[in-house]
Scaffold this motif. Structure first.
Motif, mmCIF file in Angstrom:
data_model
loop_
_atom_site.group_PDB
_atom_site.id
_atom_site.type_symbol
_atom_site.label_atom_id
_atom_site.label_comp_id
_atom_site.label_asym_id
_atom_site.label_seq_id
_atom_site.Cartn_x
_atom_site.Cartn_y
_atom_site.Cartn_z
ATOM 1 N N PRO A 74 -3.232 5.734 -10.994
ATOM 2 C CA PRO A 74 -4.421 6.535 -10.684
ATOM 3 C C PRO A 74 -4.962 6.122 -9.307
ATOM 4 N N CYS A 75 -6.082 6.719 -8.914
ATOM 5 C CA CYS A 75 -6.750 6.289 -7.695
ATOM 6 C C CYS A 75 -8.032 5.576 -8.120
ATOM 7 N N LEU A 76 -7.995 4.255 -8.137
ATOM 8 C CA LEU A 76 -9.122 3.470 -8.686
ATOM 9 C C LEU A 76 -10.413 3.669 -7.905
ATOM 10 N N GLN A 77 -10.297 3.952 -6.610
ATOM 11 C CA GLN A 77 -11.512 4.102 -5.802
ATOM 12 C C GLN A 77 -12.187 5.457 -5.998
ATOM 13 N N ARG A 78 -11.534 6.378 -6.695
ATOM 14 C CA ARG A 78 -12.182 7.667 -6.975
ATOM 15 C C ARG A 78 -12.655 7.740 -8.423
ATOM 16 N N MET A 79 -12.561 6.630 -9.127
ATOM 17 C CA MET A 79 -13.034 6.607 -10.513
ATOM 18 C C MET A 79 -14.423 5.968 -10.537
ATOM 19 N N ARG A 80 -15.005 5.897 -11.721
ATOM 20 C CA ARG A 80 -16.314 5.288 -11.915
ATOM 21 C C ARG A 80 -16.316 3.860 -11.354
ATOM 22 N N THR A 81 -17.412 3.487 -10.688
ATOM 23 C CA THR A 81 -17.505 2.142 -10.123
ATOM 24 C C THR A 81 -17.826 1.121 -11.208
ATOM 25 N N THR A 82 -16.974 0.121 -11.353
ATOM 26 C CA THR A 82 -17.281 -0.963 -12.295
ATOM 27 C C THR A 82 -17.287 -2.294 -11.579
ATOM 28 N N CYS A 83 -16.921 -2.289 -10.310
ATOM 29 C CA CYS A 83 -16.827 -3.522 -9.549
ATOM 30 C C CYS A 83 -17.332 -3.185 -8.155
ATOM 31 N N LEU B 191 0.835 -1.213 0.000
ATOM 32 C CA LEU B 191 0.000 0.000 0.000
ATOM 33 C C LEU B 191 0.870 1.265 0.000
ATOM 34 N N MET B 192 1.992 1.215 0.721
ATOM 35 C CA MET B 192 2.910 2.361 0.717
ATOM 36 C C MET B 192 3.456 2.607 -0.688
ATOM 37 N N CYS B 193 3.733 1.545 -1.418
ATOM 38 C CA CYS B 193 4.229 1.679 -2.799
ATOM 39 C C CYS B 193 3.150 2.258 -3.718
ATOM 40 N N ILE B 194 1.913 1.766 -3.568
ATOM 41 C CA ILE B 194 0.823 2.271 -4.415
ATOM 42 C C ILE B 194 0.623 3.765 -4.146
ATOM 43 N N HIS B 195 0.550 4.108 -2.871
ATOM 44 C CA HIS B 195 0.393 5.518 -2.484
ATOM 45 C C HIS B 195 1.493 6.378 -3.120
ATOM 46 N N PHE B 196 2.716 5.885 -2.985
ATOM 47 C CA PHE B 196 3.873 6.622 -3.498
ATOM 48 C C PHE B 196 3.761 6.852 -5.017
ATOM 49 N N LEU B 197 3.351 5.826 -5.754
ATOM 50 C CA LEU B 197 3.256 5.972 -7.219
ATOM 51 C C LEU B 197 2.057 6.835 -7.625
ATOM 52 N N GLN B 198 1.038 6.893 -6.766
ATOM 53 C CA GLN B 198 -0.086 7.818 -7.017
ATOM 54 C C GLN B 198 0.371 9.275 -6.863
ATOM 55 N N GLN B 199 1.421 9.488 -6.056
ATOM 56 C CA GLN B 199 1.897 10.853 -5.775
ATOM 57 C C GLN B 199 2.928 11.375 -6.767
ATOM 58 N N ARG B 200 3.520 10.516 -7.593
ATOM 59 C CA ARG B 200 4.553 11.012 -8.519
ATOM 60 C C ARG B 200 3.931 12.016 -9.478
ATOM 61 N N ARG C 128 -7.085 4.873 -0.839
ATOM 62 C CA ARG C 128 -8.492 5.118 -1.192
ATOM 63 C C ARG C 128 -8.690 6.539 -1.726
ATOM 64 N N MET C 129 -8.035 7.531 -1.092
ATOM 65 C CA MET C 129 -8.201 8.919 -1.512
ATOM 66 C C MET C 129 -7.146 9.346 -2.528
ATOM 67 N N GLY C 130 -6.146 8.517 -2.741
ATOM 68 C CA GLY C 130 -5.076 8.888 -3.671
ATOM 69 C C GLY C 130 -4.178 9.981 -3.132
ATOM 70 N N GLY C 131 -4.062 10.063 -1.809
ATOM 71 C CA GLY C 131 -3.225 11.105 -1.221
ATOM 72 C C GLY C 131 -3.099 10.907 0.276
ATOM 73 N N THR C 132 -2.934 12.019 0.997
ATOM 74 C CA THR C 132 -2.861 11.896 2.450
ATOM 75 C C THR C 132 -4.095 12.542 3.085
ATOM 76 N N LEU C 133 -4.404 12.094 4.287
ATOM 77 C CA LEU C 133 -5.461 12.687 5.108
ATOM 78 C C LEU C 133 -4.784 13.132 6.391
ATOM 79 N N SER C 134 -5.469 13.956 7.177
ATOM 80 C CA SER C 134 -4.843 14.333 8.444
ATOM 81 C C SER C 134 -5.278 13.358 9.530
#
Ligand code: CTP
Ligand code: MG
Length: 335
Positions: free
Chosen positions: A200-209, A185-194, A263-269
């Motif tokens: 991409p952030c799959l959970q913020r895209m259109r629901t297909t599943c 998950l740390m790797c996915i987060h990191f690659l979402q931030q480059r 889930r959010m494709g970034g950080t939360l506080s």
């Protein structure tokens, strides 16, 4: 740390790309192993269907999420529809059946947080853990596998990070360091931030599943074959990404205030999640939100001693990636 935040990557980083890819390739399981895993699953399916004809078996964890090394154990989930079953009874019954079927080292561990039966198959030599109705794990396994299909650099980076964590002894949850699942998950987060983003952030895209599992809604965009060129605009090599990953966790992540959220494709506080105080054993010293069970902090196993160990290891790795003449060797030296 503040000064090092600004540190530029060494200019010769890309010449280590070949050697790092070599490390990755040496860890990939062979086709033959995959065949043996399927073989064992078939044996187990036959056995299970005798007692529970409507039950299903799912592979989950590293054997199914595409982040598994060669020669690793497999994780299996027995899914039984009937809501009233007692997991522990099912596992004890299953253990008896496995033993009669000549599987070796059969052991029911029914008092763990996730109760399981362990076994070893003498035909394939594969060891296996079976749990009951842990369907969230099956769903998050699919999420990880789907992310891995978008850009091959995720799988390469995560293999290198997992191999580093295992070599350095920081992949042991009962000692207060992180699970393999948390590292991926740390790797996915990191690659979402480059920038440009590699994932991409799959959970913020259109629901297909869509699935509701244990009252948790799990929905995201899973048509990943449409995203195969998503990361194309970013040409960073894996060696450079390994450098930047450790640089991020050593000098840039705000441990005091931030939660990483795939889930959010970034950080939360931490404040927004109310993860600011110690509650029970949850200390929230490094915060990694589970993508579906959002109240779940995968860093909850980390205590005030192991957070130091972890951060010192991130700093060691960052230092090696910046200065060592053979980072692809030194990074993985046994602790
Ligand atoms: N899992 C989870 N929540 C956790 C830890 C694990 O849901 N806190 C689930 C995930 O589905 C994960 C699986 O259990 O894929 C196995 O976890 P883990 O052993 O950490 O990862 P593996 O991918 O099996 O790694 P390894 O190669 O180290 O066995
Ligand atoms: Mg595992």
């Amino acid at each position: 740390r503040n000064l090092k935040r600004q540190m530029a990557c060494r200019s010769d980083i890309d010449r280590f790309n070949g050697p790092f890819l070599g490390v990755f390739e040496s860890l990939i399981p062979s086709e033959e192993e995959k065949v043996k895993q399927k073989q064992l699953l078939t044996v187990l399916e036959k056995l299970v269907s005798k007692e529970w004809p409507d039950a299903r078996l799912y592979l989950y964890g590293s054997c199914a999420n595409s982040f598994g090394f060669s020669k690793s154990d497999i994780d299996v989930c027995l899914a039984i529809e009937n809501g009233n079953i007692d997991k522990r009874e099912v596992l004890l019954k299953l253990a008896d059946m496995l033993q009669l079927d000549n599987l070796q080292n059969v052991q029911a561990i029914i008092h763990a947080r996730v109760p399981i039966v362990k076994l070893m198959d003498p035909v394939t030599g594969i060891s296996c853990d079976i749990c009951v109705n842990n369907l969230l794990a099956v769903v998050n396994t699919k999420l990880l596998r789907d992310y891995a299909q978008i850009d091959v650099r995720l799988r390469q980076l995560a293999f290198i990070v997992k191999h580093w964590a295992k070599s350095r002894g920081v992949n042991v949850t009962y000692q207060g360091t992180l699970s393999s699942y948390a590292y991926v998950l740390m790797c996915i987060h990191f690659l979402q931030q480059r920038r440009p983003a590699i994932l991409p952030c799959l959970q913020r895209m259109r629901t297909t599943c869509f699935a509701t599992v244990d009252h948790v809604e799990c929905s995201y965009f899973d048509q990943v074959e449409k995203l195969w060129n998503f990361g194309e605009r970013n040409g960073e090599s894996v060696a450079r990404l390994v450098w930047a990953f450790f640089h991020y966790w050593a000098y840039c992540h705000d441990y005091a205030n931030d939660v990483i959220s795939v889930r959010m494709g970034g950080t939360l506080s931490k404040r927004a999640k109310d993860w600011t105080r110690r509650v029970g054993n949850d200390r929230h010293l490094i915060c990694i939100e589970d993508p579906f069970e959002v109240s779940h902090d995968l860093g909850r196993v980390v205590d005030k001693y192991s957070i130091r160990v972890l951060r010192e290891e991130f700093e060691r790795a960052a230092e090696i990636m910046q200065n060592d003449p053979y980072p692809f060797v030194t990074l993985f030296e046994l602790y």
